[in-house]
Structure formats: structure tokens, C-alpha cells
Write a protein that holds these residues in place. Structure first.
Motif, PDB file in Angstrom:
ATOM      1  N   MET A  86       0.829  -1.199   0.000  1.00 54.16           N
ATOM      2  CA  MET A  86       0.000   0.000   0.000  1.00 54.16           C
ATOM      3  C   MET A  86       0.868   1.255   0.000  1.00 54.16           C
ATOM      4  O   MET A  86       0.641   2.181  -0.787  1.00 54.16           O
ATOM      5  CB  MET A  86      -0.924   0.013   1.219  1.00 54.16           C
ATOM      6  CG  MET A  86      -2.072  -0.937   1.144  1.00 54.16           C
ATOM      7  SD  MET A  86      -2.977  -1.096   2.699  1.00 54.16           S
ATOM      8  CE  MET A  86      -3.261   0.577   3.185  1.00 54.16           C
ATOM      9  N   PHE A  87       1.866   1.287   0.874  1.00 55.87           N
ATOM     10  CA  PHE A  87       2.730   2.466   0.956  1.00 55.87           C
ATOM     11  C   PHE A  87       3.555   2.651  -0.317  1.00 55.87           C
ATOM     12  O   PHE A  87       3.692   3.771  -0.811  1.00 55.87           O
ATOM     13  CB  PHE A  87       3.650   2.384   2.182  1.00 55.87           C
ATOM     14  CG  PHE A  87       2.973   2.788   3.452  1.00 55.87           C
ATOM     15  CD1 PHE A  87       2.545   4.092   3.650  1.00 55.87           C
ATOM     16  CD2 PHE A  87       2.762   1.870   4.457  1.00 55.87           C
ATOM     17  CE1 PHE A  87       1.913   4.477   4.815  1.00 55.87           C
ATOM     18  CE2 PHE A  87       2.133   2.237   5.635  1.00 55.87           C
ATOM     19  CZ  PHE A  87       1.705   3.555   5.818  1.00 55.87           C
ATOM     20  N   VAL A  88       4.091   1.575  -0.847  1.00 53.07           N
ATOM     21  CA  VAL A  88       4.891   1.668  -2.076  1.00 53.07           C
ATOM     22  C   VAL A  88       4.019   2.145  -3.233  1.00 53.07           C
ATOM     23  O   VAL A  88       4.410   3.037  -3.998  1.00 53.07           O
ATOM     24  CB  VAL A  88       5.567   0.317  -2.398  1.00 53.07           C
ATOM     25  CG1 VAL A  88       6.143   0.307  -3.796  1.00 53.07           C
ATOM     26  CG2 VAL A  88       6.644   0.015  -1.372  1.00 53.07           C
ATOM     27  N   THR A  89       2.832   1.585  -3.368  1.00 53.26           N
ATOM     28  CA  THR A  89       1.922   1.996  -4.438  1.00 53.26           C
ATOM     29  C   THR A  89       1.529   3.453  -4.280  1.00 53.26           C
ATOM     30  O   THR A  89       1.523   4.214  -5.249  1.00 53.26           O
ATOM     31  CB  THR A  89       0.663   1.110  -4.453  1.00 53.26           C
ATOM     32  OG1 THR A  89       1.058  -0.245  -4.617  1.00 53.26           O
ATOM     33  CG2 THR A  89      -0.284   1.506  -5.563  1.00 53.26           C
ATOM     34  N   ALA A  90       1.212   3.862  -3.066  1.00 50.34           N
ATOM     35  CA  ALA A  90       0.835   5.258  -2.819  1.00 50.34           C
ATOM     36  C   ALA A  90       1.978   6.200  -3.158  1.00 50.34           C
ATOM     37  O   ALA A  90       1.776   7.243  -3.777  1.00 50.34           O
ATOM     38  CB  ALA A  90       0.411   5.442  -1.366  1.00 50.34           C
ATOM     39  N   TYR A  91       3.199   5.835  -2.782  1.00 49.83           N
ATOM     40  CA  TYR A  91       4.348   6.695  -3.064  1.00 49.83           C
ATOM     41  C   TYR A  91       4.631   6.749  -4.568  1.00 49.83           C
ATOM     42  O   TYR A  91       4.903   7.810  -5.114  1.00 49.83           O
ATOM     43  CB  TYR A  91       5.585   6.211  -2.313  1.00 49.83           C
ATOM     44  CG  TYR A  91       6.767   7.120  -2.528  1.00 49.83           C
ATOM     45  CD1 TYR A  91       6.841   8.343  -1.874  1.00 49.83           C
ATOM     46  CD2 TYR A  91       7.787   6.785  -3.414  1.00 49.83           C
ATOM     47  CE1 TYR A  91       7.907   9.202  -2.091  1.00 49.83           C
ATOM     48  CE2 TYR A  91       8.850   7.626  -3.633  1.00 49.83           C
ATOM     49  CZ  TYR A  91       8.910   8.836  -2.969  1.00 49.83           C
ATOM     50  OH  TYR A  91       9.957   9.682  -3.198  1.00 49.83           O
ATOM     51  N   GLN A  92       4.552   5.612  -5.236  1.00 48.77           N
ATOM     52  CA  GLN A  92       4.853   5.578  -6.663  1.00 48.77           C
ATOM     53  C   GLN A  92       3.802   6.314  -7.500  1.00 48.77           C
ATOM     54  O   GLN A  92       4.140   6.959  -8.487  1.00 48.77           O
ATOM     55  CB  GLN A  92       4.975   4.130  -7.161  1.00 48.77           C
ATOM     56  CG  GLN A  92       6.173   3.409  -6.628  1.00 48.77           C
ATOM     57  CD  GLN A  92       7.472   4.046  -7.079  1.00 48.77           C
ATOM     58  OE1 GLN A  92       7.595   4.521  -8.192  1.00 48.77           O
ATOM     59  NE2 GLN A  92       8.450   4.078  -6.201  1.00 48.77           N
ATOM     60  N   THR A  93       2.531   6.211  -7.130  1.00 48.68           N
ATOM     61  CA  THR A  93       1.480   6.856  -7.919  1.00 48.68           C
ATOM     62  C   THR A  93       1.349   8.334  -7.584  1.00 48.68           C
ATOM     63  O   THR A  93       0.915   9.108  -8.428  1.00 48.68           O
ATOM     64  CB  THR A  93       0.124   6.170  -7.696  1.00 48.68           C
ATOM     65  OG1 THR A  93      -0.203   6.215  -6.315  1.00 48.68           O
ATOM     66  CG2 THR A  93       0.154   4.745  -8.203  1.00 48.68           C
ATOM     67  N   CYS A  94       1.682   8.720  -6.372  1.00 48.91           N
ATOM     68  CA  CYS A  94       1.697  10.120  -5.956  1.00 48.91           C
ATOM     69  C   CYS A  94       0.410  10.852  -6.319  1.00 48.91           C
ATOM     70  O   CYS A  94       0.430  11.927  -6.885  1.00 48.91           O
ATOM     71  CB  CYS A  94       2.907  10.833  -6.558  1.00 48.91           C
ATOM     72  SG  CYS A  94       3.129  12.502  -5.941  1.00 48.91           S
ATOM     73  N   GLY A  95      -0.724  10.256  -6.020  1.00 52.43           N
ATOM     74  CA  GLY A  95      -2.002  10.928  -6.235  1.00 52.43           C
ATOM     75  C   GLY A  95      -2.435  11.039  -7.676  1.00 52.43           C
ATOM     76  O   GLY A  95      -3.325  11.809  -7.995  1.00 52.43           O
ATOM     77  N   ASP A  96      -1.812  10.288  -8.579  1.00 55.50           N
ATOM     78  CA  ASP A  96      -2.143  10.359  -9.991  1.00 55.50           C
ATOM     79  C   ASP A  96      -3.634  10.122 -10.185  1.00 55.50           C
ATOM     80  O   ASP A  96      -4.197   9.144  -9.699  1.00 55.50           O
ATOM     81  CB  ASP A  96      -1.323   9.325 -10.759  1.00 55.50           C
ATOM     82  CG  ASP A  96      -1.540   9.420 -12.241  1.00 55.50           C
ATOM     83  OD1 ASP A  96      -1.260  10.496 -12.796  1.00 55.50           O
ATOM     84  OD2 ASP A  96      -1.984   8.421 -12.837  1.00 55.50           O
ATOM     85  N   ILE A  97      -4.287  11.031 -10.894  1.00 51.94           N
ATOM     86  CA  ILE A  97      -5.740  10.962 -11.065  1.00 51.94           C
ATOM     87  C   ILE A  97      -6.151   9.697 -11.827  1.00 51.94           C
ATOM     88  O   ILE A  97      -7.191   9.107 -11.531  1.00 51.94           O
ATOM     89  CB  ILE A  97      -6.277  12.239 -11.754  1.00 51.94           C
ATOM     90  CG1 ILE A  97      -7.805  12.317 -11.674  1.00 51.94           C
ATOM     91  CG2 ILE A  97      -5.823  12.352 -13.179  1.00 51.94           C
ATOM     92  CD1 ILE A  97      -8.344  12.634 -10.339  1.00 51.94           C
ATOM     93  N   ASP A  98      -5.339   9.256 -12.786  1.00 53.31           N
ATOM     94  CA  ASP A  98      -5.674   8.034 -13.531  1.00 53.31           C
ATOM     95  C   ASP A  98      -5.711   6.821 -12.606  1.00 53.31           C
ATOM     96  O   ASP A  98      -6.621   6.006 -12.664  1.00 53.31           O
ATOM     97  CB  ASP A  98      -4.668   7.792 -14.656  1.00 53.31           C
ATOM     98  CG  ASP A  98      -4.733   8.869 -15.727  1.00 53.31           C
ATOM     99  OD1 ASP A  98      -5.799   9.501 -15.857  1.00 53.31           O
ATOM    100  OD2 ASP A  98      -3.721   9.080 -16.404  1.00 53.31           O
ATOM    101  N   PHE A  99      -4.701   6.710 -11.744  1.00 48.08           N
ATOM    102  CA  PHE A  99      -4.664   5.596 -10.790  1.00 48.08           C
ATOM    103  C   PHE A  99      -5.880   5.638  -9.874  1.00 48.08           C
ATOM    104  O   PHE A  99      -6.540   4.625  -9.652  1.00 48.08           O
ATOM    105  CB  PHE A  99      -3.380   5.651  -9.961  1.00 48.08           C
ATOM    106  CG  PHE A  99      -3.403   4.752  -8.760  1.00 48.08           C
ATOM    107  CD1 PHE A  99      -3.235   3.388  -8.900  1.00 48.08           C
ATOM    108  CD2 PHE A  99      -3.612   5.264  -7.488  1.00 48.08           C
ATOM    109  CE1 PHE A  99      -3.274   2.547  -7.800  1.00 48.08           C
ATOM    110  CE2 PHE A  99      -3.644   4.442  -6.385  1.00 48.08           C
ATOM    111  CZ  PHE A  99      -3.475   3.082  -6.543  1.00 48.08           C
ATOM    112  N   ARG A 100      -6.188   6.811  -9.336  1.00 53.78           N
ATOM    113  CA  ARG A 100      -7.294   6.919  -8.388  1.00 53.78           C
ATOM    114  C   ARG A 100      -8.632   6.633  -9.054  1.00 53.78           C
ATOM    115  O   ARG A 100      -9.506   6.000  -8.455  1.00 53.78           O
ATOM    116  CB  ARG A 100      -7.264   8.283  -7.720  1.00 53.78           C
ATOM    117  CG  ARG A 100      -6.085   8.380  -6.766  1.00 53.78           C
ATOM    118  CD  ARG A 100      -5.881   9.686  -6.040  1.00 53.78           C
ATOM    119  NE  ARG A 100      -7.023  10.509  -5.869  1.00 53.78           N
ATOM    120  CZ  ARG A 100      -6.981  11.843  -5.981  1.00 53.78           C
ATOM    121  NH1 ARG A 100      -5.864  12.448  -6.294  1.00 53.78           N
ATOM    122  NH2 ARG A 100      -8.060  12.557  -5.790  1.00 53.78           N
TER     123      ARG A 100
END
Length: 168
Positions: free
Chosen positions: A15-29
Motif C-alpha cells: 500500500m505504501f509503495v503503491t501510494a508513493y509511486q502513484t503520488c495521487g495520480d488521477i488516472d490511478f485513483r
């Protein structure tokens, strides 16, 4: 018990790695949110109904699929929230960065007669946040920032007012 704790540690780390790597990217969210609602929701409903039906015959074992699906849904929402918080943290760092390196940029200009073309050429004491963009235009430097949590647009730093403005 150890196996469950290791699994939990692995999930939290992911979870932390994914959150850090995506950095709030709207596409991911957006993709994660839609998948959670349109796939996770119906699966959770179906597995709950099946669990209710099978409880008499299989006891608590009938609820294992619903439990796993619920865990995936909760982890999905928690990862989205963490990703959003990482974005806010990165934006705060990026907004503060021009003030941190302003003196170094001026010292570079005094010694070389120009601003550095890249931040790597400047080699600042504080490495730039990953959202910061730097460039030299008409002999003056400028900072910008990606708008990761939005569909389009960028942020630009005004050196005179020391404020960030959003341009879409």
C-alpha cells in the motif's frame, strides 16, 4: 499467526509503495475507484449472500470469500487515500522548493553569469521534489509543478510574488 502478520506487513508495505509511486495520480485513483465500485461491490454482495445461504452447512468457513473481498476493497480505498496524502505532501515540498534554492541559483548566476540550464547543473544541497519542473527562458529561471491530482493543467511559480498559480 506469524503467517498472518507477514501477510499483513506485505499488504501494508505494498500500500505504501503503491501510494508513493502513484503520488495521487488521477488516472490511478479513478481506475482503482471504479474497479472497487463496479467489481468489488457486486462481488462483495454476491459473496455475502452466498455466505448467508451456506452458513448453516459450512459454518464460518462460508464467509471466507466475503472476508477476502472485503479486505481487498478496504485496502483499495486505503491505498487511494494514502496516494492522495502523498500527493499533498509532494505538492507542499514542491511549493517550498523555489525558496530553498533561490540563493543557490543567484550564487550560480553571480559566478557563471547565467542561470543553470538544469537543476543537475546547479547540484543543489536539497534535491528537487519529483513534481518540480525547472527551466531557463530568456535568461530567467522558472519553476513549474505537475498537477497530478487533476485531469489537466500545471502550476507556475511567480518569482516576484513568490506565489504559485494554476494554469489550465
Amino acid at each position: 499467526m506469524i503467517k498472518a502478520l507477514l501477510l499483513l506487513l506485505g499488504v501494508v508495505t505494498a500500500m505504501f509503495v503503491t501510494a508513493y509511486q502513484t503520488c495521487g495520480d488521477i488516472d490511478f485513483r479513478m481506475i482503482t475507484g471504479l474497479a472497487t465500485f463496479w467489481i468489488g461491490g457486486p462481488l462483495l454482495l454476491i459473496s455475502t449472500l452466498v455466505g448467508l445461504y451456506r452458513t448453516k452447512q459450512h459454518g464460518w468457513d462460508a464467509w471466507h470469500p466475503a472476508g477476502w473481498i472485503l479486505i481487498v476493497v478496504v485496502v483499495s480505498f486505503a491505498t487511494q487515500e494514502l496516494s492522495r496524502r502523498v500527493l499533498y505532501w509532494e505538492e507542499e515540498r514542491a511549493q517550498a522548493y523555489p525558496d530553498l534554492v533561490e540563493n543557490e541559483l543567484e550564487a550560480f548566476r553571480q559566478s557563471k553569469g547565467r542561470y543553470p540550464n538544469t537543476l543537475e547543473e546547479l547540484a543543489p544541497k536539497t534535491p528537487p521534489p519529483r513534481l518540480v519542473r525547472y527551466g531557463v527562458y530568456d535568461g530567467e529561471y522558472a519553476f513549474g509543478m505537475e498537477a497530478r491530482g487533476l485531469v489537466w493543467g500545471t502550476w507556475h511559480h511567480d518569482r516576484k510574488t513568490k506565489k504559485w498559480t494554476y494554469n489550465d
